[in-house]
Write a protein that holds these residues in place. Structure first.
Motif, PDB file in Angstrom:
ATOM      1  N   PHE A 339      36.362  48.787  40.017  1.00 24.25           N
ATOM      2  CA  PHE A 339      34.987  48.924  40.472  1.00 24.25           C
ATOM      3  C   PHE A 339      34.416  47.525  40.694  1.00 24.25           C
ATOM      4  O   PHE A 339      34.552  46.650  39.837  1.00 24.25           O
ATOM      5  N   GLU A 344      29.373  47.699  44.854  1.00 16.20           N
ATOM      6  CA  GLU A 344      29.009  48.982  44.237  1.00 16.20           C
ATOM      7  C   GLU A 344      29.953  50.117  44.614  1.00 16.20           C
ATOM      8  O   GLU A 344      29.512  51.247  44.874  1.00 16.20           O
ATOM      9  N   ARG A 345      31.242  49.784  44.668  1.00 14.94           N
ATOM     10  CA  ARG A 345      32.229  50.839  44.859  1.00 14.94           C
ATOM     11  C   ARG A 345      33.593  50.357  44.355  1.00 14.94           C
ATOM     12  O   ARG A 345      33.775  49.162  44.104  1.00 14.94           O
TER      13      ARG A 345
END
Lengths: 439, 439
Positions: A339, A344-345
């Motif tokens: 992550f 944000e992924r």
């Protein structure tokens, strides 16, 4: 008044307006920036077939700057591929970002007049402009330095986990200082085995050469840790958390891709002393350039540059991984998807280097094996590892990477052909053996 | 065809030509250099009353760069003189050449695109462009470095003749190396008095602080000499002969006046190693700028820049000498007129620094005496000399020099007034004495 007279009057008024406009531009063009601008535009307009570039301070032939070709290309316009040329994957020259800066030409160009900041010092007696200082902080480049102000009674022992960045060893040894000695691998001093005195552990994360995210091994009051975050940018690694260690080193060159923009040396007093004594600060035009480049880099929270960098490095890693998956004789490091708090992924691996291993028992010198297909990387032994490892740089130009990939493909297809031959040989031997047995 | 029609036709044709010209300029202006050029021209046009300057990377107020005032000036346009301000004659910041570069704006400006020379190395694997290398040679900057490749068995002892440039001591001591130890004054080791081992003698000519032309003192196979010719330019000294020593250091900053353009480190292998390890070469935009500046500097054999520098420094030295000739309490060094082979005539002195001596027995701390009239220089003790010496920098801006001269004038007139008072006092004492005797 006749219609013709009205037309003529209008036309003359338009003449005057246009002449004024032309004259005004004319005057503007006569300004002191004209000659430098014309020179820069001319040089940028020289075509080098996408495999080279002409530079303002490049060689001059017949009064004109000429193309400097990328490795493995030649000819006056760099259009000729040189087939016998070596694919050089040795250095970590981050040229993969050049297309980004070409795209952002207008916002990243600077004009430096001859009288720009001639003084040794800024008028607050510092060696860095307030604007650049603020910009660096905005880019979260907190730069600190080892703050042993006085020479200690016994030398500090400098260690790093294998495989480690070889410059640490060279830098420590070059100065031949009474204060620091390079000792090698951290593990030698981990199990309370003859490990007295002060330690400085160098932690590079993601690690150079193998791209792994690392933590400090040594603990306690006599151990100091320096975190080298040169590659801790979203181009090269998922960012699991914000960097927040005591002593951190960042390098702007790995952020923007500009080889010269190293700002390792910056904040602490001893480092300032060093800057004073060695070069009296970073050159003023470099500061101006870094300021401009950082402004572009952090535009829109840096999304555009980091996205460009990530996509480029991701594509390269995917292609190389696919090629290497067909091989049993060679392997590259495995890197987990993680992550990334910045994007944000969950993100795949995008390492700056492949850490190649020659798996066959007889391939003890892996770089020599690579030389057989005109590839050269950096010897594993330089990183304190076995010679069956080689570091391959993936951050160079598209031309460099494409050639490396092609040659690695050749190597793997040779293996598979050999494997085919070996299978045939094995069958043949079996057949011959059988023949012999029955013979 | 009527006359009007002919006029109209001509006018329309002119309109079309002017429109084409305007449109062409319009397009040209839309190029990638436009925004940087406009920014640089705007900043250069900001008026700071001749006592300051706005810079591209200066502070921004209300979206606009603001004036950075010279020392002792204030206000938003630097028009306010600050009367209590200290005349700072400490640093050797060669700002006296700024007017020369303002005059040569058009030929000394560079435009640096964002993609300029991003690579760590030039394509011949060097760290300096061939063009700059050639230009430096043309400027007769033969730069060499101390070539002890391996660590010697015993440390070399570094010496210099008093008064000497204090950075030598600081640099030697900072690295705390086992190879070099700073020993101080050359004379301590000249009379075969405990002087075994290897010596490195640093010879600065003309000397910093006192402007004297110097020769090496130590001889023999165990003595190496490094000649520091930082000030061996026609600005600062008559050039009696071409510099032709074994190991020479030149500094471009003292040639062109650009604080950041130090190229002390250049040719020899060990120095290259040092550059590799510390900063990986000189920044590429600095190289581009130095190339451009050197081209202007050596135009017409450098006559214009050297003449500007000589005239400026000669005027300053004349004015200061005139003031100091009225004093008995203070003296400055005497420098001979000498034949200068560069300008082919006998030339007066133009030192970069005045080496001021407080002559009165009680003025042991000369810098403290200067502080009484708001002057500060550099303590003689830093140069290995007595504290009754102070080095005063004469190379700073016109504003700096003018204030220094004014304050030195105040000091000398105080002396002469005091002298007047003393004479009166002596007369008075004689009178009182006589009175007493007869009383």
């Amino acid at each position: 008044m006749s219609r013709n007279t009205i037309f003529l009057t209008c036309s003359i008024v338009l003449n005057l307006l246009l002449f004024h406009s032309w004259y005004f531009h004319g005057e503007w063009e006569q300004s002191w920036t004209k000659s430098a601008t014309a020179e820069a535009e001319f040089v940028a307009s020289i075509s080098c077939s996408g495999h080279g570039r002409a530079f303002l301070d490049g060689s001059i032939v017949d009064g004109k700057p000429v193309c400097e070709c990328n490795a493995c290309y030649g000819g006056s316009h760099c259009s000729v591929f040189l087939p016998e040329c070596i694919a050089d994957a040795d250095s970590g020259d981050p040229m993969f970002l050049e297309p980004f800066w070409l795209k952002h030409a207008a916002s990243s160009t600077i004009v430096v007049p001859g009288w720009h900041r001639m003084s040794y010092e800024f008028n607050d007696d510092s060696l860095i402009s307030k604007e650049l200082d603020a910009q660096i902080r905005e880019t979260s480049c907190t730069v600190q330095a080892l703050s042993t102000t006085n020479h200690p009674s016994s030398p500090s022992r400098v260690v790093a986990s294998t495989p480690y960045y070889p410059i640490y060893k060279e830098q420590t040894e070059f100065f031949n200082s009474e204060d620091y000695k390079f000792e090698g691998d951290t593990s030698l001093c981990n199990n309370n085995n003859g490990c007295k005195g002060n330690f400085i552990e160098l932690v590079t994360s993601p690690n150079n050469p193998d791209g792994q995210l690392k933590k400090a091994v040594l603990q306690g009051p006599s151990a100091k840790t320096i975190h080298d975050f040169a590659y801790y940018w979203p181009h090269y690694t998922p960012i699991p958390a914000l960097a927040d260690e005591n002593l951190m080193i960042f390098t702007l060159s790995k952020l923007t891709g500009h080889g010269e923009a190293d700002l390792d040396e910056a904040v602490h007093q001893r480092m300032l002393t060093y800057m004073n004594l060695s070069t009296y600060g970073v050159a003023r035009e470099t500061q101006l350039r870094v300021l401009k480049l950082l402004k572009v880099a952090v535009e829109n929270e840096g999304k555009e540059m980091f996205n460009f960098g990530y996509q480029t490095m991701r594509n390269r890693w995917r292609k190389l991984s696919k090629t290497m998956s067909l091989s049993k004789w060679f392997s590259i490091q495995e890197l987990e998807t993680q992550f990334c708090s910045f994007s944000e992924r969950v993100r795949g691996a995008t390492p700056a280097y492949a850490w190649l291993k020659c798996e066959r028992e007889e391939d003890k010198d892996c770089n020599a094996v690579l030389h057989s297909v005109n590839i050269t990387g950096r010897h594993g032994s330089l990183f304190g590892a076995e010679s069956r490892f080689v570091r391959l740089s993936l951050v160079k130009s598209d031309d460099d990477f494409d050639l490396l990939l092609k040659r690695m493909g050749t190597l793997v297809s040779q293996e598979n052909n050999n494997d085919g031959i070996n299978k045939i040989m094995t069958h043949t031997n079996e057949f011959i053996g059988t023949d012999k047995c029955t013979g």
